[in-house]
Structure formats: structure tokens, C-alpha cells
Design a protein around this motif. Sequence first.
Motif, mmCIF file in Angstrom:
data_model
loop_
_atom_site.group_PDB
_atom_site.id
_atom_site.type_symbol
_atom_site.label_atom_id
_atom_site.label_comp_id
_atom_site.label_asym_id
_atom_site.label_seq_id
_atom_site.Cartn_x
_atom_site.Cartn_y
_atom_site.Cartn_z
ATOM 1 N N VAL A 36 39.296 11.048 41.806
ATOM 2 C CA VAL A 36 40.637 10.801 42.345
ATOM 3 C C VAL A 36 40.864 11.774 43.497
ATOM 4 N N LYS A 37 41.360 11.253 44.605
ATOM 5 C CA LYS A 37 41.670 12.081 45.758
ATOM 6 C C LYS A 37 43.134 11.879 46.125
ATOM 7 N N VAL A 38 43.845 12.998 46.233
ATOM 8 C CA VAL A 38 45.241 12.967 46.642
ATOM 9 C C VAL A 38 45.363 13.803 47.908
ATOM 10 N N SER A 39 45.900 13.212 48.970
ATOM 11 C CA SER A 39 46.085 13.910 50.241
ATOM 12 C C SER A 39 47.563 13.938 50.601
ATOM 13 N N ASN A 40 48.019 15.084 51.059
ATOM 14 C CA ASN A 40 49.406 15.251 51.505
ATOM 15 C C ASN A 40 50.392 14.925 50.388
ATOM 16 N N LEU A 41 50.369 15.739 49.368
ATOM 17 C CA LEU A 41 51.227 15.558 48.195
ATOM 18 C C LEU A 41 52.362 16.561 48.224
ATOM 19 N N LYS A 42 53.582 16.046 48.156
ATOM 20 C CA LYS A 42 54.763 16.907 48.076
ATOM 21 C C LYS A 42 55.523 16.544 46.808
ATOM 22 N N ILE A 43 55.748 17.557 45.966
ATOM 23 C CA ILE A 43 56.509 17.371 44.731
ATOM 24 C C ILE A 43 57.645 18.381 44.736
ATOM 25 N N LYS A 44 58.858 17.892 44.541
ATOM 26 C CA LYS A 44 60.022 18.775 44.440
ATOM 27 C C LYS A 44 60.776 18.411 43.167
ATOM 28 N N VAL A 45 60.948 19.397 42.286
ATOM 29 C CA VAL A 45 61.622 19.195 41.011
ATOM 30 C C VAL A 45 62.686 20.269 40.870
ATOM 31 N N SER A 46 63.873 19.877 40.401
ATOM 32 C CA SER A 46 64.927 20.872 40.203
ATOM 33 C C SER A 46 65.822 20.475 39.041
ATOM 34 N N THR A 47 66.575 21.460 38.583
ATOM 35 C CA THR A 47 67.606 21.248 37.580
ATOM 36 C C THR A 47 68.733 22.219 37.885
ATOM 37 N N SER A 48 69.907 21.940 37.386
ATOM 38 C CA SER A 48 71.037 22.838 37.625
ATOM 39 C C SER A 48 71.291 23.740 36.427
ATOM 40 N N SER A 49 70.445 23.637 35.404
ATOM 41 C CA SER A 49 70.682 24.363 34.164
ATOM 42 C C SER A 49 69.385 24.955 33.639
ATOM 43 N N THR A 50 69.479 26.033 32.843
ATOM 44 C CA THR A 50 68.285 26.617 32.227
ATOM 45 C C THR A 50 68.178 26.282 30.751
ATOM 46 N N SER A 51 69.123 25.579 30.186
ATOM 47 C CA SER A 51 69.124 25.391 28.730
ATOM 48 C C SER A 51 68.123 24.324 28.292
ATOM 49 N N GLY A 52 66.994 24.770 27.765
ATOM 50 C CA GLY A 52 66.029 23.860 27.157
ATOM 51 C C GLY A 52 65.238 22.988 28.093
ATOM 52 N N LYS A 53 65.118 23.345 29.333
ATOM 53 C CA LYS A 53 64.407 22.510 30.291
ATOM 54 C C LYS A 53 62.996 23.040 30.491
ATOM 55 N N THR A 54 61.989 22.219 30.203
ATOM 56 C CA THR A 54 60.593 22.585 30.417
ATOM 57 C C THR A 54 59.996 21.625 31.423
ATOM 58 N N PHE A 55 59.381 22.171 32.470
ATOM 59 C CA PHE A 55 58.722 21.367 33.492
ATOM 60 C C PHE A 55 57.217 21.549 33.358
ATOM 61 N N TYR A 56 56.492 20.439 33.181
ATOM 62 C CA TYR A 56 55.032 20.405 33.215
ATOM 63 C C TYR A 56 54.684 19.672 34.502
ATOM 64 N N VAL A 57 54.228 20.397 35.518
ATOM 65 C CA VAL A 57 54.021 19.781 36.828
ATOM 66 C C VAL A 57 52.627 20.117 37.349
ATOM 67 N N GLY A 58 51.866 19.074 37.669
ATOM 68 C CA GLY A 58 50.542 19.263 38.243
ATOM 69 C C GLY A 58 50.284 18.252 39.335
ATOM 70 N N GLY A 59 49.349 18.561 40.207
ATOM 71 C CA GLY A 59 49.003 17.623 41.271
ATOM 72 C C GLY A 59 48.518 16.293 40.734
ATOM 73 N N LEU A 60 47.714 16.314 39.663
ATOM 74 C CA LEU A 60 47.224 15.074 39.063
ATOM 75 C C LEU A 60 47.936 14.738 37.757
ATOM 76 N N ILE A 61 48.062 15.733 36.865
ATOM 77 C CA ILE A 61 48.612 15.534 35.525
ATOM 78 C C ILE A 61 49.630 16.626 35.220
ATOM 79 N N GLY A 62 50.754 16.256 34.656
ATOM 80 C CA GLY A 62 51.718 17.270 34.233
ATOM 81 C C GLY A 62 51.212 18.033 33.018
ATOM 82 N N GLN A 63 50.804 17.302 31.983
ATOM 83 C CA GLN A 63 50.284 17.911 30.758
ATOM 84 C C GLN A 63 49.048 17.138 30.301
ATOM 85 N N ASN A 64 47.935 17.842 30.173
ATOM 86 C CA ASN A 64 46.682 17.240 29.724
ATOM 87 C C ASN A 64 46.382 17.748 28.317
ATOM 88 N N THR A 65 46.330 16.831 27.346
ATOM 89 C CA THR A 65 46.097 17.242 25.961
ATOM 90 C C THR A 65 44.857 16.567 25.375
#
Length: 163
Positions: A36-65
Motif C-alpha cells: 500500500v502506498k499513500v502519498s500526500n496524506l493530511k489528517i487533522k483530528v480534534s476534540t473540545s474536551s479531555t473527558s474519556g477521549k482516546t485517539f488511535y491515529v496512524g497513516g495506514l491503521i489507527g489500531q492494529n490488533t
Amino acid sequence: KNINFENVYLNMTRYSDTYIGVVAGRAESGSSIENVKVSNLKIKVSTSSTSGKTFYVGGLIGQNTGGSIINSTVENLDLNIERGKVVYAGGIAGQNAMAEGKWIENCVVTGKITINQEYNNSSDFTTSTEIVQLIGGVVGKNESETLFLMLILILSLILMIIL
């Protein structure tokens, strides 16, 4: 397998746990990502709160299990995360918990990761608020005894944490 992505832009504001990647938010046991090839990838993630928010962010996969990621490239990554109580961010996968015999092999990442944890007068942010940030060029958090095989990492990592 054998796919190219070009000029991808993901922009989201989330108020719950979030899994983000170009190929998949979550990849579970038995999955295989190859060539898999990804070129010119822009990811922007935000939240307005800190209560219980978990971000799994990756170029290909957020969470690999339990899957393999082989011969894959993320070029010109621009990953920007604003706020979030727990952040796992990486050029290939945000969190990686691989099964035996599965691995990340021959992967290349170039680009930058920026984390902004600025909270101004937030009622959710107190002196007892725990903020966890695990950021890596390839993987933010690796929970496996499996080795990264022949990993090539070309990453100009820019990490900005503004408290």
C-alpha cells in the motif's frame, strides 16, 4: 493489497474514542496490508474536551490488533492532533498489538506529526486530569514482542506539545 492513495485529507472533530487510518480505523487478527502506498496524506483530528477521549491515529491503521503490514509506504504525512485525553499516533499505526507471526516489515514513513494539547479555561481539564501521549514515527504504542523486521524509517518528526 496493491493499492495507492494520493492527496488524502481527513478532517474531523470527535467527541468519543476514535480510530483513524487511510486503510482502516481498526485491523484485527488475520488481516494483511501489503504493498500500500499513500502519498500526500493530511489528517487533522480534534476534540473540545479531555473527558474519556482516546485517539488511535496512524497513516495506514489507527489500531492494529493482530494483522501484518508489509511493503507499505506513507509519504509526506502531515498528522495534526488537537487535544484528546489519550493519544496513540504513528506514521504506520497509532497502536500495534500484533499476534505471533504477524509484523510490520519493509515500511517507510516520511512527514511530520504535530500534537497540540492546549486547553484554555476548559471545565474538563483540572490538575488531576491525566493526559497520555504515545507518539512514534512508525508506531505510537507497540504492545508486542514481535520485532520490526527490516524497518526503514525516514521520518522528520516534528512534535509540538503546547501545554
